[in-house]
Structure formats: C-alpha cells, structure tokens
Design a protein around this motif. Structure first.
Motif, PDB file in Angstrom:
ATOM      1  N   GLY A  95       0.762  -1.241   0.000  1.00  0.00           N
ATOM      2  CA  GLY A  95       0.000   0.000   0.000  1.00  0.00           C
ATOM      3  C   GLY A  95       0.795   1.295   0.000  1.00  0.00           C
ATOM      4  O   GLY A  95       0.220   2.382   0.113  1.00  0.00           O
ATOM      5  N   GLY A 148       2.416   2.633  -2.484  1.00  0.00           N
ATOM      6  CA  GLY A 148       2.307   3.381  -3.739  1.00  0.00           C
ATOM      7  C   GLY A 148       3.241   2.875  -4.830  1.00  0.00           C
ATOM      8  O   GLY A 148       3.590   3.622  -5.747  1.00  0.00           O
ATOM      9  N   LYS A 149       3.620   1.609  -4.767  1.00  0.00           N
ATOM     10  CA  LYS A 149       4.516   1.035  -5.785  1.00  0.00           C
ATOM     11  C   LYS A 149       3.884   1.107  -7.175  1.00  0.00           C
ATOM     12  O   LYS A 149       4.457   1.664  -8.102  1.00  0.00           O
ATOM     13  CB  LYS A 149       4.829  -0.448  -5.462  1.00  0.00           C
ATOM     14  CG  LYS A 149       5.659  -0.657  -4.216  1.00  0.00           C
ATOM     15  CD  LYS A 149       5.941  -2.133  -3.962  1.00  0.00           C
ATOM     16  CE  LYS A 149       4.689  -2.952  -3.661  1.00  0.00           C
ATOM     17  NZ  LYS A 149       3.973  -2.546  -2.448  1.00  0.00           N
ATOM     18  N   THR A 150       2.695   0.513  -7.300  1.00  0.00           N
ATOM     19  CA  THR A 150       2.057   0.403  -8.613  1.00  0.00           C
ATOM     20  C   THR A 150       1.739   1.782  -9.189  1.00  0.00           C
ATOM     21  O   THR A 150       1.973   2.037 -10.375  1.00  0.00           O
ATOM     22  CB  THR A 150       0.775  -0.461  -8.487  1.00  0.00           C
ATOM     23  OG1 THR A 150       1.130  -1.704  -7.871  1.00  0.00           O
ATOM     24  CG2 THR A 150       0.170  -0.733  -9.849  1.00  0.00           C
ATOM     25  N   THR A 151       1.254   2.663  -8.348  1.00  0.00           N
ATOM     26  CA  THR A 151       0.940   4.027  -8.790  1.00  0.00           C
ATOM     27  C   THR A 151       2.197   4.744  -9.272  1.00  0.00           C
ATOM     28  O   THR A 151       2.188   5.397 -10.324  1.00  0.00           O
ATOM     29  CB  THR A 151       0.318   4.818  -7.608  1.00  0.00           C
ATOM     30  OG1 THR A 151      -0.802   4.081  -7.115  1.00  0.00           O
ATOM     31  CG2 THR A 151      -0.134   6.196  -8.034  1.00  0.00           C
ATOM     32  N   GLN A 172      -4.574  -3.855 -11.919  1.00  0.00           N
ATOM     33  CA  GLN A 172      -4.268  -2.456 -11.602  1.00  0.00           C
ATOM     34  C   GLN A 172      -3.091  -1.957 -12.444  1.00  0.00           C
ATOM     35  O   GLN A 172      -3.136  -0.857 -13.004  1.00  0.00           O
ATOM     36  CB  GLN A 172      -3.940  -2.337 -10.107  1.00  0.00           C
ATOM     37  CG  GLN A 172      -3.847  -0.905  -9.610  1.00  0.00           C
ATOM     38  CD  GLN A 172      -3.227  -0.822  -8.210  1.00  0.00           C
ATOM     39  OE1 GLN A 172      -2.999  -1.848  -7.552  1.00  0.00           O
ATOM     40  NE2 GLN A 172      -2.940   0.383  -7.760  1.00  0.00           N
ATOM     41  N   LYS A 204       3.158  10.242  -1.345  1.00  0.00           N
ATOM     42  CA  LYS A 204       2.111  10.866  -0.516  1.00  0.00           C
ATOM     43  C   LYS A 204       2.619  12.095   0.242  1.00  0.00           C
ATOM     44  O   LYS A 204       2.177  12.369   1.356  1.00  0.00           O
ATOM     45  CB  LYS A 204       1.478   9.832   0.424  1.00  0.00           C
ATOM     46  CG  LYS A 204       1.069   8.556  -0.341  1.00  0.00           C
ATOM     47  CD  LYS A 204       0.283   7.563   0.483  1.00  0.00           C
ATOM     48  CE  LYS A 204       0.234   6.207  -0.246  1.00  0.00           C
ATOM     49  NZ  LYS A 204      -0.535   5.187   0.433  1.00  0.00           N
ATOM     50  N   ASP A 241       1.924  14.897  -0.645  1.00  0.00           N
ATOM     51  CA  ASP A 241       0.845  15.878  -0.751  1.00  0.00           C
ATOM     52  C   ASP A 241      -0.119  15.716   0.415  1.00  0.00           C
ATOM     53  O   ASP A 241      -1.013  16.516   0.606  1.00  0.00           O
ATOM     54  CB  ASP A 241       0.079  15.664  -2.059  1.00  0.00           C
ATOM     55  CG  ASP A 241      -0.371  14.209  -2.228  1.00  0.00           C
ATOM     56  OD1 ASP A 241       0.455  13.303  -2.012  1.00  0.00           O
ATOM     57  OD2 ASP A 241      -1.544  13.994  -2.565  1.00  0.00           O
ATOM     58  N   GLU A 276      -2.166  11.605  -6.903  1.00  0.00           N
ATOM     59  CA  GLU A 276      -2.545  10.334  -7.510  1.00  0.00           C
ATOM     60  C   GLU A 276      -2.575  10.373  -9.036  1.00  0.00           C
ATOM     61  O   GLU A 276      -2.853   9.372  -9.682  1.00  0.00           O
ATOM     62  CB  GLU A 276      -3.895   9.887  -6.952  1.00  0.00           C
ATOM     63  CG  GLU A 276      -3.825   9.621  -5.455  1.00  0.00           C
ATOM     64  CD  GLU A 276      -5.149   9.164  -4.874  1.00  0.00           C
ATOM     65  OE1 GLU A 276      -5.381   7.952  -4.810  1.00  0.00           O
ATOM     66  OE2 GLU A 276      -5.952  10.039  -4.490  1.00  0.00           O
TER      67      GLU A 276
HETATM   68  N1  LIG Z   1      -2.151  11.277  -2.274  1.00  0.00           N
HETATM   69  C1  LIG Z   1      -1.340  10.365  -2.819  1.00  0.00           C
HETATM   70  N2  LIG Z   1      -1.754   9.096  -2.932  1.00  0.00           N
HETATM   71  C2  LIG Z   1      -0.918   8.192  -3.486  1.00  0.00           C
HETATM   72  C3  LIG Z   1       0.373   8.550  -3.939  1.00  0.00           C
HETATM   73  N3  LIG Z   1       0.970   7.421  -4.414  1.00  0.00           N
HETATM   74  C4  LIG Z   1       0.073   6.424  -4.270  1.00  0.00           C
HETATM   75  N4  LIG Z   1      -1.074   6.869  -3.706  1.00  0.00           N
HETATM   76  C5  LIG Z   1      -2.272   6.088  -3.345  1.00  0.00           C
HETATM   77  O1  LIG Z   1      -1.917   5.072  -2.437  1.00  0.00           O
HETATM   78  C6  LIG Z   1      -2.763   3.932  -2.599  1.00  0.00           C
HETATM   79  C7  LIG Z   1      -1.915   2.676  -2.751  1.00  0.00           C
HETATM   80  O2  LIG Z   1      -1.176   2.779  -3.955  1.00  0.00           O
HETATM   81  P1  LIG Z   1      -0.653   1.506  -4.759  1.00  0.00           P
HETATM   82  O3  LIG Z   1       0.122   2.029  -5.889  1.00  0.00           O
HETATM   83  O4  LIG Z   1      -1.744   0.567  -5.034  1.00  0.00           O
HETATM   84  O5  LIG Z   1       0.312   0.869  -3.680  1.00  0.00           O
HETATM   85  P2  LIG Z   1       1.140  -0.494  -3.776  1.00  0.00           P
HETATM   86  O6  LIG Z   1       2.404  -0.268  -3.035  1.00  0.00           O
HETATM   87  O7  LIG Z   1       1.255  -0.920  -5.188  1.00  0.00           O
HETATM   88  O8  LIG Z   1       0.200  -1.477  -2.949  1.00  0.00           O
HETATM   89  P3  LIG Z   1       0.167  -3.101  -2.977  1.00  0.00           P
HETATM   90  O9  LIG Z   1       0.245  -3.534  -4.395  1.00  0.00           O
HETATM   91  O10 LIG Z   1      -1.119  -3.428  -2.331  1.00  0.00           O
HETATM   92  O11 LIG Z   1       1.338  -3.545  -2.168  1.00  0.00           O
HETATM   93  C8  LIG Z   1      -3.609   4.227  -3.822  1.00  0.00           C
HETATM   94  O12 LIG Z   1      -4.877   4.667  -3.384  1.00  0.00           O
HETATM   95  C9  LIG Z   1      -2.863   5.362  -4.523  1.00  0.00           C
HETATM   96  O13 LIG Z   1      -3.716   6.196  -5.271  1.00  0.00           O
HETATM   97  C10 LIG Z   1       0.794   9.932  -3.784  1.00  0.00           C
HETATM   98  O14 LIG Z   1       1.916  10.348  -4.119  1.00  0.00           O
HETATM   99  N5  LIG Z   1      -0.112  10.788  -3.217  1.00  0.00           N
END
Ligand SMILES: Nc1nc2c(ncn2[C@@H]2O[C@H](COP(=O)(O)OP(=O)(O)OP(=O)(O)O)[C@@H](O)[C@H]2O)c(=O)[nH]1
Ligand SMILES: [Mg+2]
Length: 308
Positions: free
Chosen positions: A110, A112-115, A146, A254, A256, A282
């Motif tokens: 969670g 923000g790797k994928t994002t 995703q 995050k 922001d 996001e």
């Molecule tokens: N406000 C904000 N939200 C972010 C940012 N980067 C990611 N997010 C949010 O964080 C949440 C998790 O992001 P993911 O990219 O799914 O995280 P992950 O690390 O891939 O999560 P897993 O695959 O479950 O391990 C999502 O709701 C994104 O929109 C950022 O820079 N700012």
C-alpha cells in the motif's frame, strides 16, 4: 507548476506542522544558546526528522554558530537550510543508460509502488521511450489488473501471468518480450505482502538472478517505495529493506498528504540512499525528481517572513 511550487502545494498541510514550531523559533530568534538549541532539536523532531537526525542537525547548527555569526532569524534559517541540505544524500537521477534498463520496485503493502510505476512509465513514454511493465506482483489477480490499467493510461506494454505465478518467471518473460519488441525500459512491480524476511530475500534474489543472467550489462535500479505519511515507520522499513536488497534509491510517496516534510531528511540523511523521486498526488504527472535544495527551501518558512 515548477518543482518548488508543486512541493510547496503538496506540503501545504504539512508545512503548517513544521512551520508552527520552526516559525515561532526562527521568528523570535536572537542568538544561539543552550535554550534555542534545545528548542530547535524539539521542533525538528516534531517535523519528523527523528531523534538521531534531529540531534545531528542541531549539533551541526551549533558548530556553524561557533564559526560564523548567527544573530538574526534569517541567518538561522540560512544556516539550518545549509545543514539540512548537507545532511541529505546528494541528488542523482535514475540510471537508464542502457537499452533496455531495468527498474525493480519494492516496498510494503500500500505504499504506492504500482501508482509510482504508472507515473514513471507515463514519464518515459512521454520522453519517447518504449516501456515494458512487468507484473511480478502475482500475490493477487487484482494487482496485475491495476498495473494493466496504468499501462493503458501511460501507453506502456505489459507482461502478466495468472495469480500465484512465480514472480521470477514473469520477470523472465518480460525481459524476453522487451528484447523482442525493442523496449528501452523495463519496470518491475512486486508484491507488498512479503512480511517474512527470508521469503522476501528469496524472491528478490531469484528475480535478481534472472535479470543478471538475461541482461548482464543492463543499467539497474532497485527503488524502495516509502509512504511519507507513515513517519518514523517509513524509516524503519527503509532500514529493513536496506538489509535484504541493494537499494539504489528511494521513492517517497504521498508528500501531498499529511506527511511532515522532515521525514525526507530522516530517510535521506539517516540511510545514505538518495531519495530519487517523490509522489505528490494520484495523477499521472504527480511524480517528480527529487532536488534536495529546492525541497528544503520549500520545507522551511519563507524567507520573506524574516526580511523587513
Ligand atoms: N495522495 C497520494 N496518494 C498516493 C500517492 N501514491 C500512491 N497513492 C495512493 O496510495 C494507494 C496505494 O497505492 P498503490 O500504488 O496501489 O500501492 P502499492 O504499493 O502498489 O500497494 P500493494 O500492491 O497493495 O502492495 C492508492 O490509493 C494510490 O492512489 C501519492 O503520491 N499521493
Ligand atoms: Mg501494487
């Protein structure tokens, strides 16, 4: 919006927390003495620098004060800025000098790797590169879905397998496809749910062996993604991951949100791994190269507040 404005906007909520303490301290500053140093250290801890890094920063300010006069709010701000910038690992961009280059993205659930991968892919595609995304987070089917959405948005290619597949096999296929299609940059998404350290190490080692075997001369990055809003917990994660993987950079997301900007100093200053990218939202464009000097400038209360 330039780096400074965007950071500033991203940190607006944050800066309040930092500024309340530092603002008061700096605004009422007369001279460096025991009391102001104690207050400074406290304000820095409250800004999420962490106890160790805050103490280091404070003693560096005291050092500066022994050699040069710090006798006005502005002088204190300048000294503090120099000290904080100095404490952070020097800025370096991502190394993507070979075709293809490989960027492995790791971090806990969670953060923000994928994002961040989606945003990074978008950036490279905009710059004219052909990008291959590798869905090596096979922990759950939704993870690849995703990533696929981001691939479409960014205009990148993607290789995915079914849920529960071997992540290293996905990486192997991604590399083969990237070679066949002439992709410049391969970005690998990994699962955030490897709570067990030996499990994580095994998986990363396996992926590493595949990349080394298939692309022995490729430029490589191993980026650890950290959620800035988790404060000192992010520092802890960084320390743990640093033990199991050879990190080349940090992506701090995050910023922001409700994060306190001092967390950047804590991570970059405490870990000796450069922060390379920061997430400030996001959207596709909400990923920026990190510049430590501009960042600290945005973090501290504005110079105008102390000039008259
Ligand atoms: N406000 C904000 N939200 C972010 C940012 N980067 C990611 N997010 C949010 O964080 C949440 C998790 O992001 P993911 O990219 O799914 O995280 P992950 O690390 O891939 O999560 P897993 O695959 O479950 O391990 C999502 O709701 C994104 O929109 C950022 O820079 N700012
Ligand atoms: Mg993910």
């Amino acid at each position: 919006m330039g780096f400074f404005d965007k950071i500033k906007a991203g940190l607006r909520r944050t800066t309040a927390a930092v500024t309340d303490q530092l603002n008061d301290l700096i605004a009422n500053f007369v001279e460096v003495d025991e009391e102001t140093l104690e207050e400074l250290e406290e304000a820095l801890i409250l800004s999420d620098l962490g106890a160790t890094v805050a103490a280091d920063a404070t003693s560096r300010v005291a050092d500066v004060a022994r050699h040069q006069r710090i006798d006005s709010p502005l002088a204190l701000r300048c000294a503090l800025k120099d000290v904080l910038v100095d404490m952070m690992t020097e800025d370096t961009g991502l190394n993507t000098t070979t075709n293809p280059s490989v960027i492995l993205v790791i971090g806990v659930n969670g953060v923000g790797k994928t994002t961040s991968i989606g945003k990074l892919a978008h950036r490279y595609v905009q710059e004219g590169h052909r990008v291959m995304l590798s869905a090596a987070d096979t922990f759950r089917a939704a993870a690849a879905d995703q990533l696929e959405i981001w691939a479409k948005r960014a205009g990148a290619d993607i290789v995915r397998h079914g849920e529960g597949a071997d992540p290293a096999a996905v990486v192997f296929d991604s590399i083969a496809a990237a070679k066949a299609r002439g992709c410049d940059i391969i970005i690998i998404d990994t699962a955030g749910r490897l709570h067990n350290k030996s499990n994580l190490m095994n998986e990363l080692n396996k992926i590493d062996r595949i990349i080394t075997r298939e692309l022995p001369d490729a430029a490589r990055e191993t980026l650890l993604v950290l959620d800035a809003t988790t404060g000192q917990n992010a520092v802890h994660q960084a320390e743990e991951f640093n033990k199991v993987a050879k990190l080349t950079g940090i992506v701090l997301t995050k910023l922001d949100g409700t994060a306190k900007g001092g967390i950047v100093v804590a991570i970059s200053g405490g870990l000796h791994v450069p922060v390379k990218l920061i997430g400030v939202g996001e959207g596709l464009d909400d990923l920026m190269d990190f510049e430590r000097s501009a960042f600290v400038e945005a973090l501290l209360p504005p110079v105008e507040d102390f000039e008259r």
